[in-house]
Motif scaffolding. Structure first.
Motif, PDB file in Angstrom:
ATOM      1  N   GLU A  18       6.946  -7.230  -4.221  1.00 20.63           N
ATOM      2  CA  GLU A  18       7.578  -7.053  -2.901  1.00 20.63           C
ATOM      3  C   GLU A  18       9.092  -7.228  -2.994  1.00 20.63           C
ATOM      4  O   GLU A  18       9.849  -6.473  -2.372  1.00 20.63           O
ATOM      5  N   TYR A  21      10.501  -4.171  -4.792  1.00 22.02           N
ATOM      6  CA  TYR A  21      10.519  -3.016  -3.896  1.00 22.02           C
ATOM      7  C   TYR A  21      11.656  -3.138  -2.870  1.00 22.02           C
ATOM      8  O   TYR A  21      12.341  -2.153  -2.571  1.00 22.02           O
ATOM      9  N   ARG A  25      14.789  -0.480  -2.246  1.00 14.22           N
ATOM     10  CA  ARG A  25      15.237  -0.046  -0.926  1.00 14.22           C
ATOM     11  C   ARG A  25      16.706  -0.435  -0.704  1.00 14.22           C
ATOM     12  O   ARG A  25      17.479   0.331  -0.125  1.00 14.22           O
ATOM     13  N   SER A  39       8.558   6.029  -2.902  1.00  9.11           N
ATOM     14  CA  SER A  39       7.618   5.069  -3.478  1.00  9.11           C
ATOM     15  C   SER A  39       7.225   4.011  -2.461  1.00  9.11           C
ATOM     16  O   SER A  39       7.882   3.827  -1.437  1.00  9.11           O
ATOM     17  N   LYS A  40       6.155   3.326  -2.795  1.00  6.72           N
ATOM     18  CA  LYS A  40       5.671   2.174  -2.033  1.00  6.72           C
ATOM     19  C   LYS A  40       5.545   1.011  -3.012  1.00  6.72           C
ATOM     20  O   LYS A  40       5.485   1.201  -4.225  1.00  6.72           O
ATOM     21  N   ALA A  41       5.480  -0.186  -2.488  1.00  3.68           N
ATOM     22  CA  ALA A  41       5.304  -1.366  -3.344  1.00  3.68           C
ATOM     23  C   ALA A  41       4.048  -1.222  -4.207  1.00  3.68           C
ATOM     24  O   ALA A  41       4.044  -1.615  -5.375  1.00  3.68           O
ATOM     25  N   GLU A  42       3.006  -0.628  -3.658  1.00  8.50           N
ATOM     26  CA  GLU A  42       1.760  -0.440  -4.405  1.00  8.50           C
ATOM     27  C   GLU A  42       1.968   0.429  -5.638  1.00  8.50           C
ATOM     28  O   GLU A  42       1.305   0.236  -6.663  1.00  8.50           O
ATOM     29  N   ASP A  43       2.878   1.405  -5.556  1.00 13.21           N
ATOM     30  CA  ASP A  43       3.177   2.256  -6.714  1.00 13.21           C
ATOM     31  C   ASP A  43       3.784   1.424  -7.840  1.00 13.21           C
ATOM     32  O   ASP A  43       3.445   1.597  -9.016  1.00 13.21           O
TER      33      ASP A  43
END
Length: 171
Positions: A18, A21, A25, A39-43
């Motif tokens: 987190e 990420y 950002r 992208s997302k944190a899950e990626d």
């Protein structure tokens, strides 16, 4: 913040995703490109901390507070015949800037890279980010006069991949 800030630099772990990420950002915000972050944190969790990680990271902390990170991946120079690393992201939180954290992260990365047989660090800097360019130059990371980065993304990448003709295997 004072200049006698105690900073710990350690390898990134899945629990850092987190913060990493939010750093991604934050970089995008600084260069005015937030709209390009897909992208997302899950990626990051899947691709950086799964069974076959595609990148590694270093995290800087002060009093157990996230201060910054360096995300990198292995690279290899066929001309040098040696490995190195490519820095994808280097980020220091605003409230920790000017405390030498970015320098600590890069120095640790250089030491880890050398320990693993590497001999170079490469990275890209936004053309308009003069502050970052001056920072990197001060540490000995100089602009390359011989390289220009090219990339294929989105539709261009898809067209390139679609144009591949699989090798015909005769049996």
């Amino acid at each position: 913040m004072t200049n006698d800030l105690r900073v710990v630099v350690r390898p990134a772990i899945a629990a850092d995703v987190e913060n990493i990420y939010s750093a991604v950002r934050g970089i995008a915000d600084v260069v005015g490109e937030s709209h390009k972050v897909m992208s997302k944190a899950e990626d990051l969790l899947r691709h950086g901390f799964g069974p076959a990680p595609l990148f590694s990271g270093l995290v800087a902390e002060s009093d157990l507070r996230f201060a910054g990170c360096c995300i990198y991946f292995p690279s290899f120079s066929t001309w040098l015949g040696k490995p190195g690393v490519y820095v994808q992201d280097l980020y220091v939180r605003d409230d920790f800037r000017g405390q030498g954290i970015g320098e600590k992260l890069l120095r640790r990365l250089a030491a880890v890279t050398r320990k693993n047989g590497g001999c170079y660090i490469r990275l890209s800097v936004d053309k308009e980010n003069r502050r970052a360019q001056a920072f990197y130059s001060r540490l000995g990371l100089r602009p390359s006069n011989s390289d220009q980065i090219h990339s294929a993304r989105g539709e261009d990448f898809e067209m390139l991949a679609d144009a591949d003709e699989p090798d015909q295997v005769s049996r």
